[in-house]
Scaffold this active site. Structure first.
Site, PDB file in Angstrom:
ATOM      1  N   GLN A 160      12.718  11.035  72.144  1.00 36.41           N
ATOM      2  CA  GLN A 160      11.503  11.395  71.377  1.00 36.41           C
ATOM      3  C   GLN A 160      10.481  10.283  71.493  1.00 36.41           C
ATOM      4  O   GLN A 160      10.788   9.102  71.279  1.00 36.41           O
ATOM      5  CB  GLN A 160      11.867  11.626  69.901  1.00 36.41           C
ATOM      6  CG  GLN A 160      10.661  11.913  69.013  1.00 36.41           C
ATOM      7  CD  GLN A 160      10.135  10.676  68.318  1.00 36.41           C
ATOM      8  OE1 GLN A 160      10.906   9.795  67.958  1.00 36.41           O
ATOM      9  NE2 GLN A 160       8.822  10.601  68.146  1.00 36.41           N
ATOM     10  N   LYS A 251       6.971  18.668  69.866  1.00 35.38           N
ATOM     11  CA  LYS A 251       7.616  18.774  68.552  1.00 35.38           C
ATOM     12  C   LYS A 251       6.582  18.708  67.439  1.00 35.38           C
ATOM     13  O   LYS A 251       5.752  17.782  67.423  1.00 35.38           O
ATOM     14  CB  LYS A 251       8.608  17.613  68.377  1.00 35.38           C
ATOM     15  CG  LYS A 251       9.258  17.530  67.005  1.00 35.38           C
ATOM     16  CD  LYS A 251      10.338  16.470  66.975  1.00 35.38           C
ATOM     17  CE  LYS A 251      11.056  16.433  65.649  1.00 35.38           C
ATOM     18  NZ  LYS A 251      10.340  15.673  64.625  1.00 35.38           N
ATOM     19  N   HIS A 275       8.367  18.165  60.405  1.00 31.30           N
ATOM     20  CA  HIS A 275       8.861  16.782  60.315  1.00 31.30           C
ATOM     21  C   HIS A 275       9.709  16.609  59.053  1.00 31.30           C
ATOM     22  O   HIS A 275       9.696  15.565  58.397  1.00 31.30           O
ATOM     23  CB  HIS A 275       7.669  15.827  60.296  1.00 31.30           C
ATOM     24  CG  HIS A 275       7.913  14.475  60.908  1.00 31.30           C
ATOM     25  ND1 HIS A 275       7.359  14.092  62.101  1.00 31.30           N
ATOM     26  CD2 HIS A 275       8.636  13.395  60.485  1.00 31.30           C
ATOM     27  CE1 HIS A 275       7.727  12.843  62.371  1.00 31.30           C
ATOM     28  NE2 HIS A 275       8.501  12.399  61.408  1.00 31.30           N
ATOM     29  N   GLY A 329      18.268  16.970  61.052  1.00 29.44           N
ATOM     30  CA  GLY A 329      17.892  15.573  60.883  1.00 29.44           C
ATOM     31  C   GLY A 329      18.763  14.891  59.841  1.00 29.44           C
ATOM     32  O   GLY A 329      19.743  14.212  60.152  1.00 29.44           O
TER      33      GLY A 329
HETATM   34  C1  LIG Z   1      14.725   9.635  57.912  1.00 31.92           C
HETATM   35  C2  LIG Z   1      13.994  10.462  58.913  1.00 31.92           C
HETATM   36  C3  LIG Z   1      13.430   9.842  60.020  1.00 31.92           C
HETATM   37  C4  LIG Z   1      12.755  10.606  60.973  1.00 31.92           C
HETATM   38  N1  LIG Z   1      12.277   9.987  62.081  1.00 31.92           N
HETATM   39  C5  LIG Z   1      11.670  10.726  63.036  1.00 31.92           C
HETATM   40  C6  LIG Z   1      11.218  10.113  64.229  1.00 31.92           C
HETATM   41  O1  LIG Z   1      11.406   8.928  64.440  1.00 31.92           O
HETATM   42  N2  LIG Z   1      10.575  10.897  65.144  1.00 31.92           N
HETATM   43  C7  LIG Z   1      10.379  12.243  64.933  1.00 31.92           C
HETATM   44  O2  LIG Z   1       9.794  12.911  65.774  1.00 31.92           O
HETATM   45  N3  LIG Z   1      10.830  12.851  63.815  1.00 31.92           N
HETATM   46  C8  LIG Z   1      11.470  12.122  62.874  1.00 31.92           C
HETATM   47  N4  LIG Z   1      11.935  12.749  61.756  1.00 31.92           N
HETATM   48  C9  LIG Z   1      11.818  14.215  61.623  1.00 31.92           C
HETATM   49  C10 LIG Z   1      13.055  14.911  62.210  1.00 31.92           C
HETATM   50  O3  LIG Z   1      13.037  14.848  63.618  1.00 31.92           O
HETATM   51  C11 LIG Z   1      13.124  16.394  61.821  1.00 31.92           C
HETATM   52  O4  LIG Z   1      11.885  17.009  62.101  1.00 31.92           O
HETATM   53  C12 LIG Z   1      13.488  16.630  60.366  1.00 31.92           C
HETATM   54  O5  LIG Z   1      14.383  15.659  59.886  1.00 31.92           O
HETATM   55  C13 LIG Z   1      14.131  18.003  60.213  1.00 31.92           C
HETATM   56  O6  LIG Z   1      14.406  18.285  58.903  1.00 31.92           O
HETATM   57  P1  LIG Z   1      15.858  18.126  58.209  1.00 31.92           P
HETATM   58  O7  LIG Z   1      16.012  16.675  57.896  1.00 31.92           O
HETATM   59  O8  LIG Z   1      15.703  18.974  56.991  1.00 31.92           O
HETATM   60  O9  LIG Z   1      16.903  18.647  59.161  1.00 31.92           O
HETATM   61  C14 LIG Z   1      12.616  12.005  60.789  1.00 31.92           C
HETATM   62  C15 LIG Z   1      13.180  12.613  59.671  1.00 31.92           C
HETATM   63  C16 LIG Z   1      13.871  11.865  58.748  1.00 31.92           C
HETATM   64  C17 LIG Z   1      14.500  12.569  57.576  1.00 31.92           C
HETATM   65  C1  LIG Z   2       9.381   5.015  61.749  1.00 36.31           C
HETATM   66  C2  LIG Z   2       8.845   6.380  61.386  1.00 36.31           C
HETATM   67  C3  LIG Z   2       7.577   6.620  62.135  1.00 36.31           C
HETATM   68  C4  LIG Z   2       9.888   7.429  61.642  1.00 36.31           C
HETATM   69  C5  LIG Z   2       9.532   8.791  61.136  1.00 36.31           C
HETATM   70  O1  LIG Z   2       9.046   9.613  61.854  1.00 36.31           O
HETATM   71  C6  LIG Z   2       9.843   9.194  59.782  1.00 36.31           C
HETATM   72  O2  LIG Z   2      10.270   8.355  58.977  1.00 36.31           O
HETATM   73  O3  LIG Z   2       9.654  10.377  59.472  1.00 36.31           O
END
Ligand SMILES: Cc1cc2nc3c(=O)[nH]c(=O)nc-3n(C[C@H](O)[C@H](O)[C@H](O)COP(=O)(O)O)c2cc1C
Ligand SMILES: CC(C)CC(=O)C(=O)O
Length: 380
Positions: A160, A251, A275, A329
C-alpha cells in the site's frame, strides 16, 4: 456431510474448524477461554494493549458515525440461501490479479503493528502465509517491506502506497516494494489529508514511541514521516502507471463517478473503503457504497471492499452485493495483540472456516456463486 474438507491450504495454524485454539487460552479478556470470535479477540486485545494504542487502532474520525455505520450496514442485510443445489463441499479460494488466496478475505493495510506485538508486521505476514491469504503491507509499517517479505517466505504480499509529494522518493519506495516481491501496488486515494481521530488527541498519541518508526520511509538519510498529499490527482495514477508494471489497485473509492476515470487509466482493481471510518466522518458505510461502485465497474475489474467485516456471513453479504473479495483491518490487529502470530492466524482461520460454512449453508460451491438475489434488506 462435512464442511471442513473442501479447500487445501498452506500451513497449519488453523484446523479448519471453528473450535477454540487452546494455545490461546488466557488471552481472552473474558477469562481462561480462548477467543472464539473476532469480537472476543477484540476484548482480549483491549485487555492487553496500552489504552492509547487500543484507541489508536479502534478509533475513527469525528463522531465515529461512519465507524459504527460500517458494522451496522452488515446487520441490515440478510442472506437468502438457496437449497438442494447439490453444491458439495464449497471451495473458498479465489485468484485476484494473478495472486492466489485461500479465501476472499485479505489483510487490509494497517499501520504500526509493532504497537500490538514485538514482531509486528513479520508476525502478520507469517499469519497470512499460514492461512494462505494476501497481506497488503502498509507504507506505515513498523517493519521494512524487505524484512516483512524475508520473514514470511512464500507469503503473498501487496504493497500500500501513500503517494508522497516528492515523487522521486515515492519511486524509490515503489522499487523497494517491487524488489521485495510485492505483486500489486495499492494506492490509497482517500487521504489527501489525515482524518482527525479525537481518541488520539485525548491520549496525546501523536507519534510512534521511541524505538519504533515507519521503516518504509527510511531513505538513507533516515526515517521521514509520512505526508498526506492534498495535490493527489489522476495525473499521479498516470505517473505510477509509467513508473511500474505492477497492477495498480485504487483504495478508498466511494463515488461511482470515480470508477470511469480509474478504468480509463488502467487501474486493475478498486477497493470500496472509507478507511475504516478514520478519514471523513459521515460518509456512507462501505457496504452501502458497494452496489453503485460495483455496477459502475461492470465486472471490468475486481472490486474489493473493506470496513466492518467481522463474520464469514459479512463476507458473503459483500460478495452478493458485488465484491470479489473483502479485506479486514482491525480484526487482524486484535489477533496480533491477543496472541501474536498465532492470534492473527487464528483470526484469519476463523474467518476462512466461517466463510466455508456460510457458503455451504447458502448452497454455494464457491464464492463466485453468490449473486444479488441472495441478499435482502431486513425490514427493520
Ligand atoms: C489502525 C489502522 C491503521 C490503518 N492504516 C492504514 C494505512 O496505513 N494505509 C491505508 O491505506 N489504510 C489504513 N487503514 C485502513 C484500513 O486499510 C482499512 O481500510 C480499514 O481498517 C477497514 O476497516 P476495518 O478495520 O473495519 O476492517 C488503517 C486502519 C486502521 C484501523
Ligand atoms: C500512519 C497513518 C497515516 C496510518 C493510517 O492510515 C491510519 O492510521 O488510518
Amino acid at each position: 456431510m462435512t464442511t471442513g474438507t473442501g479447500t487445501a491450504r498452506a500451513g497449519g495454524a488453523g484446523t479448519g474448524t471453528a473450535g477454540p485454539d487452546a494455545s490461546l487460552a488466557g488471552t481472552s479478556g473474558a477469562g481462561a477461554q480462548p477467543p472464539l470470535t473476532l469480537r472476543e479477540f477484540e476484548a482480549a486485545a483491549r485487555a492487553r494493549l496500552d489504552p492509547a494504542h487500543y484507541d489508536y487502532f479502534a478509533g475513527g474520525a469525528g463522531d465515529e458515525v461512519t465507524l459504527r455505520a460500517n458494522e451496522a450496514a452488515f446487520a441490515r442485510v440478510a442472506l437468502l440461501p438457496r437449497v438442494l443445489r447439490g453444491a458439495g463441499p464449497p471451495r473458498t479460494d479465489v485468484t485476484l490479479l494473478g495472486t492466489a488466496a485461500s479465501m476472499p478475505v485479505l489483510v487490509a493495510p494497517t499501520a504500526f503493528h509493532r504497537l500490538a506485538d514485538p514482531e509486528g508486521e513479520r508476525a502478520t505476514a507469517r499469519a497470512a502465509a499460514a492461512t494462505g491469504t494476501i497481506m497488503i503491507v502498509s507504507m506505515a509499517a513498523t517493519v521494512a517491506v524487505e524484512d516483512v517479505a524475508a520473514a514470511a517466505p512464500g507469503a503473498a504480499l501487496w504493497f500500500q502506497l501513500y503517494v508522497q509529494p516528492d515523487l522521486a522518493f515515492t519511486e524509490r519506495v515503489v522499487r523497494r516494494a517491487e524488489a521485495a516481491g510485492c505483486a500489486a501496488l495499492v494506492v490509497t486515494a482517500d487521504s489527501p489529508a489525515r482524518g482527525v481521530r479525537e481518541r488520539e488527541l485525548r491520549h496525546g498519541f501523536l507519534d510512534l514511541p521511541d524505538g519504533l518508526r515507519c521503516e518504509n520511509m527510511r531513505d538513507g538519510a533516515g526515517t521521514r514521516s509520512i505526508a498526506m498529499s492534498p495535490e493527489l490527482s489522476w495525473d499521479h495514477i498516470d505517473r505510477l502507471r509509467e513508473m511500474t508494471a505492477l497492477p495498480i489497485v485504487l483504495k478508498g473509492v466511494l463515488h461511482p463517478a470515480d470508477v470511469r476515470p480509474a478504468l480509463d487509466r488502467g487501474v486493475a482493481a478498486l477497493v470500496v473503503s472509507n478507511h475504516g471510518g478514520r478519514q471523513l466522518d459521515a460518509v456512507p458505510a462501505a457496504l452501502d457504497a458497494l452496489p453503485a461502485v460495483a455496477a459502475a465497474a461492470g465486472r471490468a475489474v475486481p472490486v474489493l471492499l473493506d470496513g466492518g467485516v467481522r463474520r464469514g456471513t459479512d463476507v458473503l453479504k459483500a460478495l452478493a452485493l458485488g465484491a470479489d473479495a473483502v479485506a479486514v483491518g482491525r480484526p487482524v490487529i486484535w489477533g496480533l495483540a491477543a496472541g501474536g502470530e498465532r492470534g492473527a492466524a487464528r483470526v484469519l482461520e476463523l474467518l476462512r472456516a466461517e466463510v466455508e460454512l456460510a457458503l455451504a449453508l447458502c448452497g454455494c460451491a464457491s464464492p463466485g456463486d453468490l449473486a444479488p438475489d441472495m441478499v435482502v434488506r431486513r425490514p427493520w
